[in-house]
Design an enzyme around this catalytic site. Structure first.
Site, PDB file in Angstrom:
ATOM      1  CG  ASP A  63      40.047  -6.841  34.486  1.00  0.00           C
ATOM      2  OD1 ASP A  63      40.186  -5.811  35.037  1.00  0.00           O
ATOM      3  OD2 ASP A  63      40.740  -8.000  34.710  1.00  0.00           O
ATOM      4  CB  VAL A  64      38.769  -1.190  34.636  1.00  0.00           C
ATOM      5  CG1 VAL A  64      37.106  -0.908  34.374  1.00  0.00           C
ATOM      6  CG2 VAL A  64      38.922  -1.231  36.198  1.00  0.00           C
ATOM      7  CE1 TYR A 156      39.589   1.900  47.680  1.00  0.00           C
ATOM      8  CE2 TYR A 156      39.924   3.425  49.589  1.00  0.00           C
ATOM      9  CZ  TYR A 156      39.339   2.594  48.456  1.00  0.00           C
ATOM     10  OH  TYR A 156      37.965   3.304  48.293  1.00  0.00           O
ATOM     11  CE  LYS A 160      39.423   4.226  45.051  1.00  0.00           C
ATOM     12  NZ  LYS A 160      38.467   4.620  43.974  1.00  0.00           N
TER      13      LYS A 160
HETATM   14  N1  LIG Z   1      31.658   2.081  49.723  1.00  0.00           N
HETATM   15  C1  LIG Z   1      32.593   3.153  50.301  1.00  0.00           C
HETATM   16  O1  LIG Z   1      32.545   3.180  51.522  1.00  0.00           O
HETATM   17  C2  LIG Z   1      33.597   3.860  49.338  1.00  0.00           C
HETATM   18  C3  LIG Z   1      34.145   5.160  49.848  1.00  0.00           C
HETATM   19  C4  LIG Z   1      35.119   5.675  49.085  1.00  0.00           C
HETATM   20  C5  LIG Z   1      35.340   5.214  47.835  1.00  0.00           C
HETATM   21  N2  LIG Z   1      34.643   4.292  47.467  1.00  0.00           N
HETATM   22  C6  LIG Z   1      34.957   3.869  45.840  1.00  0.00           C
HETATM   23  O2  LIG Z   1      33.651   3.746  45.288  1.00  0.00           O
HETATM   24  C7  LIG Z   1      33.669   3.121  43.863  1.00  0.00           C
HETATM   25  C8  LIG Z   1      32.491   2.015  43.949  1.00  0.00           C
HETATM   26  O3  LIG Z   1      32.639   1.158  45.002  1.00  0.00           O
HETATM   27  P1  LIG Z   1      31.312   0.687  45.788  1.00  0.00           P
HETATM   28  O4  LIG Z   1      31.862   0.967  47.241  1.00  0.00           O
HETATM   29  O5  LIG Z   1      30.186   0.920  45.006  1.00  0.00           O
HETATM   30  O6  LIG Z   1      31.960  -1.074  45.860  1.00  0.00           O
HETATM   31  P2  LIG Z   1      31.222  -2.200  45.142  1.00  0.00           P
HETATM   32  O7  LIG Z   1      31.975  -3.109  45.687  1.00  0.00           O
HETATM   33  O8  LIG Z   1      29.646  -2.317  45.757  1.00  0.00           O
HETATM   34  O9  LIG Z   1      31.173  -1.934  43.612  1.00  0.00           O
HETATM   35  C9  LIG Z   1      32.323  -2.198  42.921  1.00  0.00           C
HETATM   36  C10 LIG Z   1      32.011  -2.666  41.368  1.00  0.00           C
HETATM   37  O10 LIG Z   1      33.489  -2.422  41.040  1.00  0.00           O
HETATM   38  C11 LIG Z   1      33.351  -3.781  40.091  1.00  0.00           C
HETATM   39  N3  LIG Z   1      34.601  -4.374  39.710  1.00  0.00           N
HETATM   40  C12 LIG Z   1      35.656  -4.688  40.433  1.00  0.00           C
HETATM   41  N4  LIG Z   1      36.935  -4.837  40.075  1.00  0.00           N
HETATM   42  C13 LIG Z   1      36.563  -4.590  38.725  1.00  0.00           C
HETATM   43  C14 LIG Z   1      37.367  -4.570  37.351  1.00  0.00           C
HETATM   44  N5  LIG Z   1      38.680  -4.845  37.270  1.00  0.00           N
HETATM   45  N6  LIG Z   1      36.705  -4.027  36.258  1.00  0.00           N
HETATM   46  C15 LIG Z   1      35.615  -4.042  36.177  1.00  0.00           C
HETATM   47  N7  LIG Z   1      34.714  -3.758  37.266  1.00  0.00           N
HETATM   48  C16 LIG Z   1      35.164  -4.267  38.490  1.00  0.00           C
HETATM   49  C17 LIG Z   1      32.634  -4.891  41.117  1.00  0.00           C
HETATM   50  O11 LIG Z   1      32.406  -6.148  40.153  1.00  0.00           O
HETATM   51  C18 LIG Z   1      31.588  -4.389  41.439  1.00  0.00           C
HETATM   52  O12 LIG Z   1      30.249  -4.398  40.949  1.00  0.00           O
HETATM   53  C19 LIG Z   1      35.096   2.385  44.266  1.00  0.00           C
HETATM   54  O13 LIG Z   1      36.031   3.096  43.201  1.00  0.00           O
HETATM   55  C20 LIG Z   1      35.581   2.291  45.506  1.00  0.00           C
HETATM   56  O14 LIG Z   1      36.927   2.527  45.728  1.00  0.00           O
HETATM   57  C21 LIG Z   1      33.977   3.436  48.061  1.00  0.00           C
END
Ligand SMILES: NC(=O)c1ccc[n+]([C@@H]2O[C@H](COP(=O)([O-])OP(=O)(O)OC[C@H]3O[C@@H](n4cnc5c(N)ncnc54)[C@H](O)[C@@H]3O)[C@@H](O)[C@H]2O)c1
Length: 258
Positions: A63-64, A156, A160
């Site tokens: 859990d980060v 968020y 970010k």
């Molecule tokens: N999907 C988008 O459109 C988008 C756009 C901009 C930025 N992001 C960023 O990209 C990154 C990856 O997200 P994604 O879109 O692949 O989402 P996702 O939900 O597919 O993957 C996120 C992963 O993080 C894990 N996670 C959540 N809380 C956690 C914690 N406390 N400790 C450890 N792991 C944890 C989840 O279990 C999941 O497997 C994130 O930082 C997100 O904010 C996503």
């Protein structure tokens, strides 16, 4: 040609889904050994088991947002591989997209804890090992919400934006000591965060906002992962402290609606 990661040791957080999963796949395919960290350990295990070379990766629960959990997870990785060359600080959660007066302190705290304190704790835990070898790469997954409003809600967007501050301060403090830090700012990407398991009622490609962007489509997570791979490689050796927008032109379109 894909840059070789030969025997580099890479940590990816949020490795059980979306961009993190793609990062695990891309780094392993490039020759790295990868620790796939996620709060959802079964998902991280699935990702590792599905690799062509599962022996080159391990799944680790973390859990980060928890100092204790981060310390234990990084210790496990160091026991497994002896060092950490690259940290992809990628785990994240979205908020409820609500404005400030409508969110609870719990929502604010949780979002900041995972999205901002998480990358800080992970960086803090691996930096001593990197400093001992005067070498290391940290890549933070930020967002277009690091540079603009409306991609998320108050919590968020604030978190970010903080990730870019963290990226720049780490660069300032550790760049001269051999640690290179950059951030990736994705736009709308098809992952578990945007299309929760079980699917969504709307077809992502017909989403009106997406269709106003120059690319007129969502990103695939692999497109984000390949940018991380580039930033981790020697071709990016001169790149420090930057925020790489990879959004199909979303921010351009937001400023100049087309
Ligand atoms: N999907 C988008 O459109 C988008 C756009 C901009 C930025 N992001 C960023 O990209 C990154 C990856 O997200 P994604 O879109 O692949 O989402 P996702 O939900 O597919 O993957 C996120 C992963 O993080 C894990 N996670 C959540 N809380 C956690 C914690 N406390 N400790 C450890 N792991 C944890 C989840 O279990 C999941 O497997 C994130 O930082 C997100 O904010 C996503």
């Amino acid at each position: 040609m894909t840059q070789s990661m030969d025997d580099k040791v890479v940590i990816v957080t949020g490795a059980g889904s979306g961009m993190g999963r793609s990062m695990v796949e891309e780094f392993v395919a490039a020759g790295a050994r990868v620790a796939a960290l996620d709060i959802n350990e079964p998902k991280a295990k699935e990702v590792v088991a599905a690799l062509d070379t599962p022996d080159r990766a391990i799944a680790v629960a973390v859990d980060v947002s928890s100092e204790e959990s981060v310390t234990a997870a990084v210790r496990q990785v160091l026991n497994w591989a002896g060092r950490v060359d690259v940290l992809c600080n990628n785990a994240g959660i979205i908020d409820s997209f609500r404005p400030a007066h409508e969110i609870s302190i719990d929502e604010w705290d949780r979002n900041l804890a995972v999205n901002l304190t998480g990358p800080f704790l992970m960086a803090r835990a691996v930096i001593p090992d990197m400093l001992s070898r005067s070498q290391g790469i940290i890549i933070n997954t930020a967002s277009i919400s690091s540079l603009s409003a409306a991609g998320g809600g108050t919590a968020y967007t604030a978190a970010k934006h903080g990730v870019l501050g963290l990226t720049r301060q780490l660069t300032f403090d550790y760049g001269k000591l051999g640690i290179r830090v950059n951030a990736i700012c994705p736009g709308a990407t098809l992952t578990g965060l945007t299309v929760p398991e079980g699917g969504s009622d709307t077809l992502p490609d017909s989403d009106a906002e997406i269709m106003r962007t120059p690319a007129q489509r969502w990103a695939q997570p692999s497109e984000i992962a390949r940018l991380a791979l580039y930033l981790a490689g020697t071709d990016a050796d001169f790149i420090h402290g930057q925020a790489f927008v990879i959004d199909g032109g979303w921010l351009t379109a937001a400023r100049n609606p087309i």
